[in-house]
Design a protein around this motif. Structure first.
Motif, PDB file in Angstrom:
ATOM      1  N   ASP A  19      33.341  57.332   9.414  1.00  0.00           N
ATOM      2  CA  ASP A  19      32.030  57.943   9.623  1.00  0.00           C
ATOM      3  C   ASP A  19      31.558  57.685  11.048  1.00  0.00           C
ATOM      4  OD1 ASP A  19      31.528  55.256   9.448  1.00  0.00           O
ATOM      5  OD2 ASP A  19      30.118  55.382   7.780  1.00  0.00           O
ATOM      6  N   MET A  20      32.452  57.113  11.871  1.00  0.00           N
ATOM      7  CA  MET A  20      32.123  56.844  13.273  1.00  0.00           C
ATOM      8  C   MET A  20      33.315  57.208  14.162  1.00  0.00           C
ATOM      9  SD  MET A  20      30.107  53.183  12.965  1.00  0.00           S
ATOM     10  CE  MET A  20      29.669  53.200  14.710  1.00  0.00           C
ATOM     11  N   PRO A  21      33.637  58.500  14.274  1.00  0.00           N
ATOM     12  CA  PRO A  21      34.809  58.881  15.077  1.00  0.00           C
ATOM     13  C   PRO A  21      34.714  58.451  16.528  1.00  0.00           C
ATOM     14  CG  PRO A  21      33.479  60.815  14.498  1.00  0.00           C
ATOM     15  CD  PRO A  21      32.961  59.673  13.691  1.00  0.00           C
ATOM     16  N   SER A  22      33.487  58.364  17.062  1.00  0.00           N
ATOM     17  CA  SER A  22      33.328  57.964  18.462  1.00  0.00           C
ATOM     18  C   SER A  22      33.697  56.503  18.686  1.00  0.00           C
ATOM     19  CB  SER A  22      31.886  58.202  18.923  1.00  0.00           C
ATOM     20  OG  SER A  22      30.985  57.410  18.171  1.00  0.00           O
ATOM     21  N   ALA A  23      33.763  55.724  17.598  1.00  0.00           N
ATOM     22  CA  ALA A  23      34.122  54.312  17.718  1.00  0.00           C
ATOM     23  C   ALA A  23      35.629  54.081  17.673  1.00  0.00           C
ATOM     24  CB  ALA A  23      33.446  53.499  16.602  1.00  0.00           C
ATOM     25  N   LEU A  24      36.393  55.128  17.398  1.00  0.00           N
ATOM     26  CA  LEU A  24      37.847  55.005  17.400  1.00  0.00           C
ATOM     27  C   LEU A  24      38.353  54.899  18.836  1.00  0.00           C
ATOM     28  CD1 LEU A  24      38.981  57.651  14.760  1.00  0.00           C
ATOM     29  CD2 LEU A  24      39.563  55.235  14.706  1.00  0.00           C
ATOM     30  N   PRO A  25      39.367  54.086  19.070  1.00  0.00           N
ATOM     31  CA  PRO A  25      39.975  54.083  20.400  1.00  0.00           C
ATOM     32  C   PRO A  25      40.477  55.480  20.751  1.00  0.00           C
ATOM     33  CG  PRO A  25      40.765  52.223  19.101  1.00  0.00           C
ATOM     34  CD  PRO A  25      39.996  53.101  18.164  1.00  0.00           C
ATOM     35  N   ALA A  26      40.325  55.865  22.014  1.00  0.00           N
ATOM     36  CA  ALA A  26      40.747  57.200  22.447  1.00  0.00           C
ATOM     37  C   ALA A  26      42.230  57.435  22.174  1.00  0.00           C
ATOM     38  CB  ALA A  26      40.450  57.373  23.934  1.00  0.00           C
ATOM     39  N   THR A  27      43.023  56.367  22.235  1.00  0.00           N
ATOM     40  CA  THR A  27      44.464  56.508  21.997  1.00  0.00           C
ATOM     41  C   THR A  27      44.756  56.914  20.549  1.00  0.00           C
ATOM     42  OG1 THR A  27      44.485  54.105  21.647  1.00  0.00           O
ATOM     43  CG2 THR A  27      45.198  54.915  23.799  1.00  0.00           C
ATOM     44  N   ILE A  28      43.939  56.449  19.616  1.00  0.00           N
ATOM     45  CA  ILE A  28      44.091  56.841  18.212  1.00  0.00           C
ATOM     46  C   ILE A  28      43.540  58.254  18.016  1.00  0.00           C
ATOM     47  CG2 ILE A  28      43.341  56.367  15.849  1.00  0.00           C
ATOM     48  CD1 ILE A  28      45.282  54.296  16.730  1.00  0.00           C
ATOM     49  N   PHE A  29      42.341  58.489  18.526  1.00  0.00           N
ATOM     50  CA  PHE A  29      41.670  59.780  18.344  1.00  0.00           C
ATOM     51  C   PHE A  29      42.535  60.928  18.838  1.00  0.00           C
ATOM     52  CE2 PHE A  29      38.531  63.066  19.308  1.00  0.00           C
ATOM     53  CZ  PHE A  29      37.702  63.002  18.200  1.00  0.00           C
ATOM     54  N   SER A  30      43.181  60.756  19.987  1.00  0.00           N
ATOM     55  CA  SER A  30      43.954  61.836  20.603  1.00  0.00           C
ATOM     56  C   SER A  30      45.245  62.143  19.859  1.00  0.00           C
ATOM     57  CB  SER A  30      44.268  61.481  22.056  1.00  0.00           C
ATOM     58  OG  SER A  30      45.101  60.332  22.126  1.00  0.00           O
ATOM     59  N   ARG A  31      45.697  61.237  19.016  1.00  0.00           N
ATOM     60  CA  ARG A  31      46.955  61.440  18.302  1.00  0.00           C
ATOM     61  C   ARG A  31      46.756  62.056  16.913  1.00  0.00           C
ATOM     62  NH1 ARG A  31      47.943  57.620  22.025  1.00  0.00           N
ATOM     63  NH2 ARG A  31      50.093  57.279  22.754  1.00  0.00           N
ATOM     64  N   CYS A  32      45.522  62.362  16.562  1.00  0.00           N
ATOM     65  CA  CYS A  32      45.223  62.895  15.230  1.00  0.00           C
ATOM     66  C   CYS A  32      44.705  64.331  15.315  1.00  0.00           C
ATOM     67  CB  CYS A  32      44.152  62.055  14.539  1.00  0.00           C
ATOM     68  SG  CYS A  32      44.590  60.334  14.261  1.00  0.00           S
TER      69      CYS A  32
END
Length: 337
Positions: free
Chosen positions: A151-164
């Motif tokens: 419920d907090m996508p902005s709190a994910l590391p960018a390296t994780i976010f970019s791979r999904c």
């Protein structure tokens, strides 16, 4: 809650469910899919009914519910369904948990079909755990699907976010949510429950079985007392220490957003807390709009900080002290009435 075999789907989940099935029908199922939406919207439920369908031997619109795969899934013992989550609320997902997962994924699925990994509260992966997961996100293995929920996508590391790849779940229209809640028997409390849950229907339903609505109203009254200098912020922080810090910060966020709305449009028809309108209106002209936006930023930072190793009581004290001081600057129109 219903199960996949019962064919029950919350009405606001229909669109994301169709998207998941479109991935499956086109044989282009993402290896790493980020499912995001507010707390209480049904992310975990959606992920689980889809996981059951993937593990089902005879799926149609939903899983059949009768095959060996479904029976194992419903019993919580399917070896090819893995759930990764924090050991405790507010605690991070540690690197050892991810390393153990990677070791499991080095083996083939035991039933020869899909293997599904669901990350609950994926934003609580600590830095070491996130770094350890990167290669696995890119190459999770044959027929392995990783569903990351947050419920907090902005709190994910960018390296994780970019791979999904990403699948957002939007809040339903209030009328849809209210109708569904009334069908569950919430009655006259429906509007207040939705407001308290910040319009998330499943969270609202869970609140119906607790005294949280009354606790929120009491907390708001005490919060007003701090603003009017009838209550010391440190004293209130100590009294609030028995409540859930996540709930308290969520309430303060929603109260501040409503104050911003009312400061901008005094007769704003939409409030997150319609039952508190009178108290909010009594406060709003005492606060400067710029100060409210600054306080909202602090609250959102605090919300993120609660996912890490922070002194929660000290954080709450600081927020309440700042709230008490909002109107003390010469630029604030605190004394207007």
């Amino acid at each position: 809650m219903g199960t996949a075999s019962s064919g029950i789907l919350y009405p606001w989940l229909d669109e994301p469910w169709q998207k998941l099935n479109a991935y499956l029908a086109s044989q282009r199922l993402p290896q790493a899919l980020l499912i995001h939406g507010v707390d209480g919207i049904g992310k975990t439920y959606l992920a689980e009914i889809f996981a059951q369908k993937l593990l089902c031997k005879h799926p149609e619109i939903f899983a059949c519910g009768d095959c060996a795969g479904c029976r194992l899934f419903l019993a919580g013992t399917h070896p090819d369904f893995l759930r990764i989550e924090p050991a405790e609320r507010g605690k991070p997902i540690a690197v050892d948990t991810v390393r153990h997962l990677i070791a499991n994924l080095s083996l083939k699925p035991q039933y020869g079909g899909y293997r599904i990994v669901v990350f609950c509260a994926a934003h609580q992966l600590n830095i070491s755990a996130a770094n350890a997961l990167l290669k696995t996100l890119e190459e999770p293995g044959e027929n392995t699907v990783m569903l990351l929920l947050t419920d907090m996508p902005s709190a994910l590391p960018a390296t994780i976010f970019s791979r999904c790849q990403r699948l957002p779940i939007a809040l339903p229209d209030d009328a849809v949510a209210a109708r569904w809640l009334e069908e569950q028997g919430t009655g006259e409390a429906t509007a207040v429950l939705l407001a308290t849950a910040r319009h998330a229907p499943l969270k609202a339903l869970a609140l119906a079985e607790s005294d949280v609505v009354e606790r929120r109203r009491t907390a708001f009254s005490e919060y007003v007392d701090v603003a009017l200098r009838r209550q010391e912020p440190i004293t209130l922080a100590e009294r609030w220490s028995t409540l859930a810090y996540e709930d308290l910060v969520d309430w303060m966020v929603s109260w501040t957003i409503d104050l911003i709305r009312l400061r901008s449009v005094p007769d704003s028809p939409r409030l997150d807390n319609p039952d508190l309108r009178q108290g909010l209106q009594a406060l709003v002209r005492r606060l400067h709009l710029k100060s409210l936006f600054g306080f909202l930023d602090l609250l959102l930072q605090a919300k993120r900080a609660l996912n890490g190793q922070v002194n929660r009581q000290l954080l709450l004290e600081e927020l309440l002290i700042h709230w008490a001081q909002l109107g003390q600057s010469p630029q604030a129109d605190w004394y207007l009435s």
